[in-house]
Design an enzyme around this catalytic site. Structure first.
Site, PDB file in Angstrom:
ATOM      1  N   ARG A 219      46.324  43.835  41.316  1.00  0.00           N
ATOM      2  CA  ARG A 219      45.638  44.900  41.390  1.00  0.00           C
ATOM      3  C   ARG A 219      45.667  45.958  42.872  1.00  0.00           C
ATOM      4  O   ARG A 219      45.179  45.389  43.967  1.00  0.00           O
ATOM      5  CB  ARG A 219      44.275  44.241  41.175  1.00  0.00           C
ATOM      6  CG  ARG A 219      43.216  45.295  40.358  1.00  0.00           C
ATOM      7  CD  ARG A 219      41.882  44.358  40.396  1.00  0.00           C
ATOM      8  NE  ARG A 219      41.025  44.013  41.699  1.00  0.00           N
ATOM      9  CZ  ARG A 219      39.935  44.392  40.947  1.00  0.00           C
ATOM     10  NH1 ARG A 219      39.388  44.276  39.754  1.00  0.00           N
ATOM     11  NH2 ARG A 219      39.322  43.706  42.591  1.00  0.00           N
TER      12      ARG A 219
ATOM     13  N   THR B 120      43.547  51.784  43.378  1.00  0.00           N
ATOM     14  CA  THR B 120      43.646  51.847  42.407  1.00  0.00           C
ATOM     15  C   THR B 120      42.443  51.010  41.494  1.00  0.00           C
ATOM     16  O   THR B 120      42.175  51.292  39.731  1.00  0.00           O
ATOM     17  CB  THR B 120      44.400  52.407  41.085  1.00  0.00           C
ATOM     18  OG1 THR B 120      45.938  51.457  41.479  1.00  0.00           O
ATOM     19  CG2 THR B 120      45.502  53.821  42.076  1.00  0.00           C
TER      20      THR B 120
ATOM     21  N   ASP C 157      37.644  36.592  46.559  1.00  0.00           N
ATOM     22  CA  ASP C 157      38.863  36.531  46.323  1.00  0.00           C
ATOM     23  C   ASP C 157      39.942  35.181  45.990  1.00  0.00           C
ATOM     24  O   ASP C 157      39.473  34.524  45.950  1.00  0.00           O
ATOM     25  CB  ASP C 157      40.036  37.151  47.204  1.00  0.00           C
ATOM     26  CG  ASP C 157      40.614  37.858  46.347  1.00  0.00           C
ATOM     27  OD1 ASP C 157      41.195  38.869  46.775  1.00  0.00           O
ATOM     28  OD2 ASP C 157      41.950  36.842  46.203  1.00  0.00           O
TER      29      ASP C 157
ATOM     30  N   ASP D  53      42.985  34.208  47.597  1.00  0.00           N
ATOM     31  CA  ASP D  53      42.913  34.278  48.667  1.00  0.00           C
ATOM     32  C   ASP D  53      42.327  32.536  48.827  1.00  0.00           C
ATOM     33  O   ASP D  53      42.639  31.871  49.905  1.00  0.00           O
ATOM     34  CB  ASP D  53      41.766  34.965  49.538  1.00  0.00           C
ATOM     35  CG  ASP D  53      42.622  36.257  49.829  1.00  0.00           C
ATOM     36  OD1 ASP D  53      43.900  36.131  49.739  1.00  0.00           O
ATOM     37  OD2 ASP D  53      42.219  37.653  49.828  1.00  0.00           O
TER      38      ASP D  53
HETATM   39  C1  PRP Z   1      42.705  39.132  40.733  1.00  0.00           C
HETATM   40  C2  PRP Z   1      42.040  37.800  40.370  1.00  0.00           C
HETATM   41  C3  PRP Z   1      42.552  38.753  38.495  1.00  0.00           C
HETATM   42  C4  PRP Z   1      42.303  40.010  38.616  1.00  0.00           C
HETATM   43  C5  PRP Z   1      41.399  40.319  37.489  1.00  0.00           C
HETATM   44  O1  PRP Z   1      44.235  38.642  41.214  1.00  0.00           O
HETATM   45  O2  PRP Z   1      43.011  36.826  39.446  1.00  0.00           O
HETATM   46  O3  PRP Z   1      44.627  38.609  37.661  1.00  0.00           O
HETATM   47  O4  PRP Z   1      42.582  40.525  40.102  1.00  0.00           O
HETATM   48  O5  PRP Z   1      40.934  41.875  38.304  1.00  0.00           O
HETATM   49  P1  PRP Z   1      40.659  42.741  36.815  1.00  0.00           P
HETATM   50  O6  PRP Z   1      40.637  41.772  35.977  1.00  0.00           O
HETATM   51  O7  PRP Z   1      39.947  44.240  38.127  1.00  0.00           O
HETATM   52  O8  PRP Z   1      42.220  43.407  37.264  1.00  0.00           O
HETATM   53  P2  PRP Z   1      44.546  39.673  41.996  1.00  0.00           P
HETATM   54  O9  PRP Z   1      45.002  40.879  41.631  1.00  0.00           O
HETATM   55  O10 PRP Z   1      43.994  39.555  43.217  1.00  0.00           O
HETATM   56  O11 PRP Z   1      45.860  38.732  42.330  1.00  0.00           O
HETATM   57  P3  PRP Z   1      45.786  37.115  42.877  1.00  0.00           P
HETATM   58  O12 PRP Z   1      45.990  36.208  42.086  1.00  0.00           O
HETATM   59  O13 PRP Z   1      47.787  37.532  43.504  1.00  0.00           O
HETATM   60  O14 PRP Z   1      45.022  37.568  44.376  1.00  0.00           O
HETATM   61  N1  URA Z   2      39.693  39.285  41.729  1.00  0.00           N
HETATM   62  C1  URA Z   2      39.222  38.370  42.042  1.00  0.00           C
HETATM   63  O1  URA Z   2      39.964  37.427  42.776  1.00  0.00           O
HETATM   64  N2  URA Z   2      37.785  38.609  42.579  1.00  0.00           N
HETATM   65  C2  URA Z   2      37.577  39.366  41.897  1.00  0.00           C
HETATM   66  O2  URA Z   2      35.667  39.297  42.179  1.00  0.00           O
HETATM   67  C3  URA Z   2      37.710  40.484  41.422  1.00  0.00           C
HETATM   68  C4  URA Z   2      39.012  40.830  41.331  1.00  0.00           C
END
Ligand code: PRP
Ligand code: URA
Length: 209
Positions: free
Chosen positions: A104, A108, A200, A203
């Protein structure tokens, strides 16, 4: 409109409280996500078709129900979706695993695709798309669109924690996809994080912050 199922089980409530706790470290967080995912797999697979086959016990022959119908696939959205795969595979070890990489964009909040590798017969499989977090819904909706472009027809989405905004977004974009969640939280904050959420997920799983 798709069906929304919120899992309602004391073990899930308890483990989710531990997952959300900011003092839970990466090792325990990973184990708990795996355990909750296994419990969710039990519910998500409740309507799989079965058929009778003949088996032989040490005592006699008998007919018994076994899984039938289409084969299964688990598709985690990278990275955080990876944390849900092993728990689900414990219950459905014959499932194939595809991967969709999305992150994400922090400004944006729109998902950016960077990887896609799916079983070659994905069109014939019942697919469980897994991601711990359903926030704005952008990542899940894009992953579902990508899978449909590759021929997938039978999809369900499985998330640990969801926001009402994300559920609405995915249901409007994909009214044919049933959604299973461990919790429906209050809202998103100004940074697009789920409140109260767990922070997160990627993380916390991988210790990258
Ligand atoms: C997080 C989570 C989802 C997304 C959710 O991933 O695991 O994939 O955000 O957010 P949304 O519903 O607003 O799209 P992230 O983009 O942080 O990537 P990561 O799993 O690599 O940390
Ligand atoms: N992605 C995450 O990992 N946590 C949130 O709360 C939203 C998006």
């Amino acid at each position: 409109m798709s069906k929304l199922t919120q899992l309602n089980h004391p073990l899930i409530f308890h483990k989710m409280a531990l997952i959300r706790d900011k003092n839970t470290g990466a090792k325990d967080f990973r184990e708990l996500v795996e355990e909750v995912s296994m419990l969710m797999a039990y519910e998500v697979t409740r309507d799989l078709q079965t058929e009778y086959v003949e088996i032989e016990t040490p005592i006699c022959k008998t007919k018994h129900r076994v899984l039938s119908g289409k084969k299964l696939a688990i598709v985690p959205i990278l990275r955080a979706g990876l944390g849900m795969v092993d728990g689900m595979l414990k219950l459905i070890p014959a499932a194939k695993v595809g991967h969709i990489g999305l992150y994400r964009d922090e400004e944006t909040l729109k998902p950016v695709e960077y990887f896609c590798k799916l079983p070659q017969d994905i069109a014939e499989r019942d697919i469980m798309v897994v991601d711990p977090m359903l926030a704005t819904g952008g990542s899940a909706a894009d992953a579902l669109t990508l899978l449909k472009e590759k021929g997938a027809k039978n999809l369900r989405l499985v998330c640990l924690i969801s926001a009402p905004e994300g559920i609405k977004y995915v249901q409007e974009a994909h009214p044919d996809v049933d959604i299973y969640v461990g919790a429906i939280d209050e809202k998103l904050n100004e940074h697009g994080y789920i409140v109260p959420g767990l922070g997160d997920a990627g993380d916390r799983l991988f210790g990258t912050k």
